[in-house]
Design a protein around this motif. Structure first.
Motif, PDB file in Angstrom:
ATOM      1  N   GLU A 127     -27.714 -64.721  29.315  1.00 35.18           N
ATOM      2  CA  GLU A 127     -28.985 -64.027  29.559  1.00 35.18           C
ATOM      3  C   GLU A 127     -29.402 -63.121  28.402  1.00 35.18           C
ATOM      4  OE1 GLU A 127     -29.481 -62.289  33.395  1.00 35.18           O
ATOM      5  OE2 GLU A 127     -28.428 -63.903  34.414  1.00 35.18           O
ATOM      6  N   ASP A 128     -29.228 -63.628  27.178  1.00 29.05           N
ATOM      7  CA  ASP A 128     -29.686 -62.871  26.011  1.00 29.05           C
ATOM      8  C   ASP A 128     -31.018 -63.402  25.488  1.00 29.05           C
ATOM      9  OD1 ASP A 128     -28.925 -65.278  24.920  1.00 29.05           O
ATOM     10  OD2 ASP A 128     -27.639 -64.416  23.349  1.00 29.05           O
ATOM     11  N   GLY A 129     -31.624 -64.331  26.240  1.00 25.97           N
ATOM     12  CA  GLY A 129     -32.905 -64.885  25.848  1.00 25.97           C
ATOM     13  C   GLY A 129     -32.821 -66.126  24.993  1.00 25.97           C
ATOM     14  N   LEU A 130     -31.599 -66.587  24.684  1.00 27.38           N
ATOM     15  CA  LEU A 130     -31.399 -67.779  23.862  1.00 27.38           C
ATOM     16  C   LEU A 130     -30.637 -68.827  24.665  1.00 27.38           C
ATOM     17  CD1 LEU A 130     -30.267 -65.997  20.575  1.00 27.38           C
ATOM     18  CD2 LEU A 130     -32.545 -66.917  21.064  1.00 27.38           C
ATOM     19  N   LEU A 131     -31.066 -70.073  24.576  1.00 26.86           N
ATOM     20  CA  LEU A 131     -30.412 -71.143  25.325  1.00 26.86           C
ATOM     21  C   LEU A 131     -29.066 -71.491  24.699  1.00 26.86           C
ATOM     22  CD1 LEU A 131     -33.332 -73.646  26.088  1.00 26.86           C
ATOM     23  CD2 LEU A 131     -32.273 -71.987  27.639  1.00 26.86           C
ATOM     24  N   ASP A 132     -28.019 -71.424  25.510  1.00 27.93           N
ATOM     25  CA  ASP A 132     -26.695 -71.869  25.096  1.00 27.93           C
ATOM     26  C   ASP A 132     -26.545 -73.345  25.449  1.00 27.93           C
ATOM     27  OD1 ASP A 132     -25.978 -69.086  24.477  1.00 27.93           O
ATOM     28  OD2 ASP A 132     -25.998 -68.834  26.653  1.00 27.93           O
ATOM     29  N   LEU A 133     -25.477 -73.954  24.946  1.00 26.58           N
ATOM     30  CA  LEU A 133     -25.277 -75.386  25.142  1.00 26.58           C
ATOM     31  C   LEU A 133     -23.855 -75.643  25.630  1.00 26.58           C
ATOM     32  CD1 LEU A 133     -26.478 -78.299  24.671  1.00 26.58           C
ATOM     33  CD2 LEU A 133     -25.418 -78.195  22.407  1.00 26.58           C
ATOM     34  N   TYR A 134     -23.746 -76.325  26.781  1.00 27.03           N
ATOM     35  CA  TYR A 134     -22.431 -76.742  27.262  1.00 27.03           C
ATOM     36  C   TYR A 134     -22.378 -78.261  27.280  1.00 27.03           C
ATOM     37  CZ  TYR A 134     -18.114 -77.002  29.899  1.00 27.03           C
ATOM     38  OH  TYR A 134     -16.820 -77.263  30.288  1.00 27.03           O
ATOM     39  N   VAL A 135     -21.275 -78.821  26.754  1.00 23.50           N
ATOM     40  CA  VAL A 135     -21.122 -80.267  26.613  1.00 23.50           C
ATOM     41  C   VAL A 135     -19.894 -80.732  27.372  1.00 23.50           C
ATOM     42  CG1 VAL A 135     -20.972 -82.184  24.988  1.00 23.50           C
ATOM     43  CG2 VAL A 135     -22.158 -80.079  24.308  1.00 23.50           C
TER      44      VAL A 135
END
Length: 586
Positions: free
Chosen positions: A293-301
């Motif tokens: 929730e820092d405003g940037l999309l994270d990525l999980y693979v």
């Protein structure tokens, strides 16, 4: 549990998760030494009896009545890996009439078939929702007749014109199809630069605005460096079955994934540049979600027989925090479902796995203000662990099928091992439906879900949508070398519900990545638009919430992809709402 008890419970999970993982490895090794009865003794210890108050809601097989007639594959399998991994399907409203349409991906036939022998292969199919519970096959008029080696599909408005476009992954070059309006498509793969490699073995595709420039970027998972000419190699023994070299993913090196950055409708491939190529992972699914929730999309693979990968978005690149987040998890991972299952305000996720490995349910610990993003696998504690030991899980999604305000869970299962009596067939398995009974966790309600759940199938992709608009979430599942199964939720009028479609100006018209929170009777429910990829598939972008007996919603808060928030109140229940940016209270 009280809030204090819950905090103590979750802190305890964080402290013991590593020990639990080690113990789980020991148990698995001992168990695999005897494959004659894979679950011997486990059910006696971990079984959870189905409570008497489980909702007796059945899912009817509405496939034929709805007018869906699809065939994924024809001919005899040539025992080559790409044939067994698909297909997927995708719900998306391609004509803008507020009814979700359905695209189903075909593979055609055996991989070793010469080009001149493919003329009679079945095509991928697009079914237009007529709004009365039935569909019309519009594949030809839509310009989508394709007889190739398709794998998965995903909808997104990549050009910001208000129409959902379609991306289809393949064994071979992928395809970008631009919607010209009214579900009429043109192939813009070359113009957009999104084909990938001619020999790629792609799987899942997921969309998100990772760089915050308002347009949608595309992450494509690639599985292995498959070479159909490399048929030599020793078979491996798996559960007393000799698995051909060409069907074992461990026979092949992992393939690097691709991140296509959207630069005004033309894409640049930058996965290695920003640190998300995941060259050591045999990747099948991925999700763009702002977990911290820092405003940037994270990525999980999700990776098969390799560590899963968690990439934290730090602005100009990604940091690999797979180990630190406790989500690296070396198993055979296939599908992903994402939501706030425990209703604590942060977003969690679920991962399906291969036989004997249990599925994973990762509870987010963001609420505790930890210095790093950290999760705990609580699948066993919540009733979702040992129940998967006999199954190979693929497509999955959280759905509140009884509208009681708690997210339930669907899983499509189907083996990768061949039927010992007929090596041309894979072993079918039944689907699973888990009912969430408040704080007690999940209970396997498959036997209470009707006849459709009793028939074993070689399940692969699956996705959810309320296709008939009755307030009950339905499921479409597609079988390898089979057809589509449209599971209509018969539901009841006992509980209330509310659903939302978002709209905003700019390139990201459908607001992928927006976070919706519904507050009612002191309970918060949270979901992120477009974050849950299932397996090779795409769920409807309309977000559905069950409300139980509550008939008044206190507030609906939307955090738009750029971080701005708006709140709506006094919206009626038992209906679908379209929330347009700028019409709520800021």
């Amino acid at each position: 549990m009280t809030p204090r008890q819950r905090r103590l419970f979750k802190y305890g999970l964080a402290s013991v998760v590593l020990v639990a993982a080690i113990l789980g490895m020991i148990v698995t090794v001992e168990w695999l030494s005897d494959t004659s009865d894979p679950t011997a003794g486990i059910d006696d210890v971990l079984a959870r009896d189905l409570p008497d108050d489980v909702p007796r809601i059945e899912f009817d097989d509405a496939t034929a009545a709805a007018g869906i007639d699809f065939q994924h594959f024809v001919g005899v399998r040539s025992q080559l890996l790409p044939e067994d991994m698909g297909p997927g399907l995708a719900w998306g409203d391609c004509d803008g009439d507020d009814w979700p349409d359905l695209y189903v991906v075909g593979f055609g036939g055996p991989l070793d078939t010469p080009a001149d022998g493919r003329t009679d292969w079945p095509s991928s199919r697009l079914y237009r929702n007529r709004g009365d519970g039935t569909f019309t096959d519009i594949t030809q008029v839509a310009g989508l007749v394709r007889t190739d080696f398709g794998m998965g599909a995903s909808w997104a408005d990549y050009d910001g014109d208000g129409d959902l476009d379609l991306y289809v992954t393949h064994y071979g070059a992928n395809v970008m199809l631009r919607n010209e309006g009214g579900c009429r498509f043109v192939d813009v793969t070359v113009a957009t630069g999104t084909a990938g490699g001619e020999t790629d073995f792609s799987a899942g595709a997921t969309w998100g605005d990772f760089d915050g420039d308002d347009d949608l970027d595309l992450y494509v998972t690639n599985y292995v460096e498959f070479d159909s000419s490399s048929a030599s190699g020793a078979a491996s023994m798996q559960f007393d079955m000799a698995v051909p070299f060409t069907l074992n993913p461990a026979s092949y090196s992992p393939a690097a994934n691709r991140l296509f950055r959207n630069d005004g409708g033309r894409f640049a491939e930058i996965a290695s540049e920003v640190g998300v190529a995941n060259t050591e992972g045999r990747s099948l699914s991925a999700t763009w979600t702002d977990f911290d929730e820092d405003g940037l999309l994270d990525l999980y693979v999700a990776n098969d027989i390799s560590d899963n990968a968690f990439y934290r978005n730090v602005g100009d690149h990604f940091e690999d925090i797979s180990a630190a987040s406790l989500t690296a998890d070396y198993r055979g991972a296939m599908g992903i479902a994402v939501t706030d299952f425990d209703r604590d305000g942060d977003v969690d996720f679920f991962v399906t796995h291969w036989i004997a490995q249990e599925n994973g349910l990762y509870a987010n610990h963001l609420e505790f203000g930890l210095e790093t993003v950290m999760f705990a696998d609580v699948a066993e504690m919540m009733g979702l662990g040992y129940t998967a030991l006999e199954y190979v899980g693929w497509g999955t999604e959280f759905i509140d099928y009884d509208n009681d305000g708690y997210k339930d869970l669907f899983i499509a299962n189907g083996h990768t091992l061949e039927d010992p009596q007929d090596r041309a067939r894979l072993v079918p398995q039944r689907m699973q439906l888990f009912w969430r009974r408040g704080e007690e966790g999940f209970f396997d309600a498959t036997d209470a879900a009707g006849e459709s759940f009793k028939q074993p199938r070689v399940g692969r992709g699956a996705a959810a949508a309320d296709y008939d608009g009755d307030g009950n979430v339905d499921i479409a599942m597609v079988e390898n070398a089979g057809g589509v199964v449209l599971l209509r939720n018969t539901g009841s009028a006992e509980n209330r519900w509310i659903s939302f479609a978002l709209a905003q100006p700019g390139a990201n018209r459908f607001a992928l990545g927006a976070r919706i929170q519904v507050s009612a009777a002191g309970v918060r429910q949270t979901h992120v638009v477009g974050s849950s990829p299932s397996y090779l598939s795409h769920n409807d972008l309309t977000v559905h919430f069950g409300l139980g007996a509550v008939d008044i919603v206190d507030a609906i808060t939307v955090r738009w992809p750029d971080g701005a928030e708006e709140t709506w109140s006094e919206l009626g229940v038992d209906r679908r709402h379209r929330l347009e940016r700028g019409t709520g209270e800021q």
